[in-house]
Motif scaffolding. Structure first.
Motif, PDB file in Angstrom:
ATOM      1  N   THR B 165      38.344  29.634  46.768  1.00 34.34           N
ATOM      2  CA  THR B 165      39.421  30.506  46.253  1.00 34.34           C
ATOM      3  C   THR B 165      39.120  31.984  46.516  1.00 34.34           C
ATOM      4  N   ASP B 169      45.018  34.479  45.746  1.00 35.24           N
ATOM      5  CA  ASP B 169      45.414  35.083  44.471  1.00 35.24           C
ATOM      6  C   ASP B 169      45.272  34.031  43.370  1.00 35.24           C
ATOM      7  N   SER B 170      45.511  34.455  42.142  1.00 36.39           N
ATOM      8  CA  SER B 170      45.273  33.587  40.989  1.00 36.39           C
ATOM      9  C   SER B 170      46.089  32.286  41.051  1.00 36.39           C
ATOM     10  N   THR B 171      47.380  32.408  41.380  1.00 40.27           N
ATOM     11  CA  THR B 171      48.249  31.215  41.402  1.00 40.27           C
ATOM     12  C   THR B 171      47.743  30.203  42.425  1.00 40.27           C
ATOM     13  N   SER B 173      44.788  30.044  43.727  1.00 37.86           N
ATOM     14  CA  SER B 173      43.454  29.571  43.346  1.00 37.86           C
ATOM     15  C   SER B 173      43.578  28.372  42.406  1.00 37.86           C
ATOM     16  N   TRP B 174      44.478  28.491  41.441  1.00 36.91           N
ATOM     17  CA  TRP B 174      44.645  27.396  40.486  1.00 36.91           C
ATOM     18  C   TRP B 174      45.222  26.150  41.164  1.00 36.91           C
ATOM     19  N   THR B 194      31.365  29.157  43.739  1.00 39.92           N
ATOM     20  CA  THR B 194      32.404  30.168  43.463  1.00 39.92           C
ATOM     21  C   THR B 194      31.873  31.384  42.718  1.00 39.92           C
ATOM     22  N   ASN B 196      34.414  32.967  40.938  1.00 37.79           N
ATOM     23  CA  ASN B 196      35.533  33.094  40.012  1.00 37.79           C
ATOM     24  C   ASN B 196      35.178  32.537  38.631  1.00 37.79           C
ATOM     25  N   GLU B 198      36.605  33.048  35.757  1.00 38.23           N
ATOM     26  CA  GLU B 198      37.758  32.628  34.957  1.00 38.23           C
ATOM     27  C   GLU B 198      38.034  31.133  35.197  1.00 38.23           C
ATOM     28  N   ILE B 199      38.033  30.759  36.436  1.00 35.31           N
ATOM     29  CA  ILE B 199      38.262  29.351  36.781  1.00 35.31           C
ATOM     30  C   ILE B 199      37.143  28.479  36.215  1.00 35.31           C
ATOM     31  N   LYS B 202      37.562  28.019  32.463  1.00 38.19           N
ATOM     32  CA  LYS B 202      38.694  27.186  32.048  1.00 38.19           C
ATOM     33  C   LYS B 202      38.544  25.723  32.447  1.00 38.19           C
TER      34      LYS B 202
END
Lengths: 300, 228
Positions: B165, B169-171, B173-174, B194, B196, B198-199, B202
């Motif tokens: 990712t 961008d965030s979208t 990536s998810w 990674t 990231n 945040e990922i 979560k």
């Protein structure tokens, strides 16, 4: 290997060639120049050999006898000569036959010119054997032997024409080998460069292939095929040119120089050797160029 | 199963990229490897792919001891591993269909199988209708989904994703993480390197933290990650 895999690899090889158009073209052109020269030299050498062989067939040693030698001794000498392996054929020419032949050669139809010699053969004592050689290179040893035979007065021989032709043939052979070797080296170098560029252009693809699990031969094959195609095309194209050139030259010479009564080797005979030899050389050079590069630059 | 025992890798004498690493990842796990640049994450991935040889120690992947693997056996070993990169590494001169089919072609699958599998994989990543497009016509997220399809088409037991990712961008990536999670649910072991956080937070998966070539933390699935 699956047919679909083979088709895929060949297509990749062709793609490599198209991608590096200029380098591929330069490689094909060098290969073509090499095979064109090879074809020309080959045709000349084969024809020279043919002429030399023809000339050798006509080379004869003439053996004259001592004056008043008995018929029995002459027959004996004939036996000695025909036993020699250097002699392919011998024939006896009597003094009368020699004179007849001389008249035919020099007086032609005009028999009046020979009238004065009607009862006096000027070539008396010139009966002789004509010994035809199996190979002109053994002439010297045969002449030496004949000169040692008792009853032999004189031995006439000449191999100047045949030897000169042989020498020219050898010289052409050396020059052609030298030129072709240089051109082949250039062709290998150019094909190797073409493949190197192909490898660098496809570096990313090769890296992915290796990570996905492609085998060594799968990664290498397109480059080997690329080299082989360049080699084969580069050797096939000039063969067509050499074929038409040979036929044109032969028919031109035969038409313009009828007086020389020349005889050439047929194009069918020349090309029955030239085509397979050239294609094998082309393929070999192509494979050599690509293999040497792959070993150096494609560490799979 | 992945197993590393006392694995070290030095690029230059005395400077270890990975130092004395001991690690075990079971079949079917989803694991994040996190750490700053130069922490040894990428070296670890290369060791698992046998792109690099360890200076010391033993590496086992899919029950194969890599130290004992012969050169000619490497292709077969790698066919059981799917790889996804940060920069997608798609072939720019080929369509999306050809990029995915490429993974099957290089391992010499039949044309019949390729025709069946490629549309299935493109459907799985939601790009069935874009099969004729070229990479430059797709967004970053779409390109990464193509890369995932290419990595999964040979049904690998292990999927390695190196910063998948990083360029998204965030979208997007998810979207990629949801895709990897779905793949994992079907039984494939997934290892994601990674940055990231945040990922990572979560997703609530197992998280291995590396620092200067050493594993400094190994938090199991659902565990508390902490700040570093």
């Amino acid at each position: 290997m699956r047919i679909s895999t083979l088709v895929y690899l060949v297509r990749q090889g062709l793609k490599n060639i198209v991608r590096n158009k200029m380098f591929s073209l330069a490689s094909v052109a060098t290969m073509a120049a090499c095979i064109f020269l090879f074809g020309c030299f080959f045709s000349v050498v084969v024809n020279f050999r043919y002429i030399v062989e023809k000339a050798e067939e006509g080379v004869a040693v003439t053996v004259f006898f001592d004056e008043g030698l008995t018929e029995a001794r002459i027959t004996q000498i004939g036996k000695l000569l025909s036993d020699r392996k250097e002699a392919s054929e011998i024939s006896y020419v009597s003094a009368e036959e020699a004179w007849d032949s001389y008249q035919k050669d020099y007086f032609g139809e005009d028999s009046r010119l020979a009238e004065g010699f009607r009862d006096d053969n000027p070539l008396a004592n010139s009966d002789h054997y004509e010994v035809y050689l199996s190979d002109v290179s053994v002439q010297d040893s045969l002449v030496k032997y004949i000169q040692g035979i008792e009853g032999v007065r004189k031995v006439n021989y000449s191999s100047a024409v045949a030897n000169t032709l042989s020498d020219i043939n050898i010289l052409i052979g050396y020059i052609s080998v030298a030129v072709i070797v240089i051109l082949l080296a250039v062709a290998v170098f150019l094909i190797s460069n073409t493949v190197t560029i192909g490898i660098s252009v496809r570096k990313e693809e090769i890296a992915i292939m290796k990570l996905i699990g492609a085998t060594d031969y799968f990664v290498r094959s397109p480059f080997v095929i690329e080299g082989a195609i360049i080699g084969l095309v580069g050797s096939a194209l000039p063969l067509i040119a050499v074929y038409y050139l040979y036929r044109s030259v032969v028919s031109f010479v035969l038409e313009r120089f009828t007086i020389l009564s020349l005889d050439f080797v047929s194009s069918k005979f020349i090309f029955s050797y030239l085509v397979p030899i050239s294609l094998v050389i082309g393929l070999g050079v192509g494979l050599l160029g690509s293999f040497s590069t792959i070993r150096k630059h494609l560490n799979v | 199963m992945i197993s590393l025992e006392n694995v070290s890798k030095e690029y230059a004498a005395g400077i270890p990229a990975v130092k004395n690493v001991n690690l075990q990842i079971d079949d079917g796990e989803f694991v994040f490897i996190v750490g700053n640049s130069g922490s040894g994450k990428s070296t670890l991935i290369k060791l698992l792919l046998k792109e690099l040889e360890p200076t010391e120690g033993t590496v086992m992947v899919n029950d194969i001891e890599l130290n004992k693997l012969k050169h000619k056996e490497i292709p077969k070993f790698r066919r059981d591993i799917g790889v996804v990169f940060q920069d997608f590494r798609l072939l720019k001169d080929r369509s999306i269909y050809e990029n995915v089919a490429f993974a099957q072609r290089v391992i010499e699958k039949s044309p019949k199988r390729i025709k069946k599998r490629v549309p299935e994989m493109l459907k799985l990543v939601g790009l069935a209708e874009k099969y004729r497009s070229f990479p430059k016509e797709l967004s970053g997220g779409e390109q990464q989904r193509v890369a995932v399809a290419r990595a999964l088409i040979n049904e690998p037991r292990l999927l390695l994703a190196d910063e998948p990712t990083g360029n998204l961008d965030s979208t997007n990536s998810w979207e990629i993480m949801r895709l990897l999670n779905a793949v994992n649910k079907k039984g494939t072991t997934v290892l994601v390197v990674t940055h990231n956080r945040e990922i990572v937070k979560k997703m609530q998966k197992r998280v291995i933290t590396m620092k200067k070539g050493v594993i400094v933390k190994d938090v199991p699935e659902g565990g508390v990650l902490g700040e570093n």
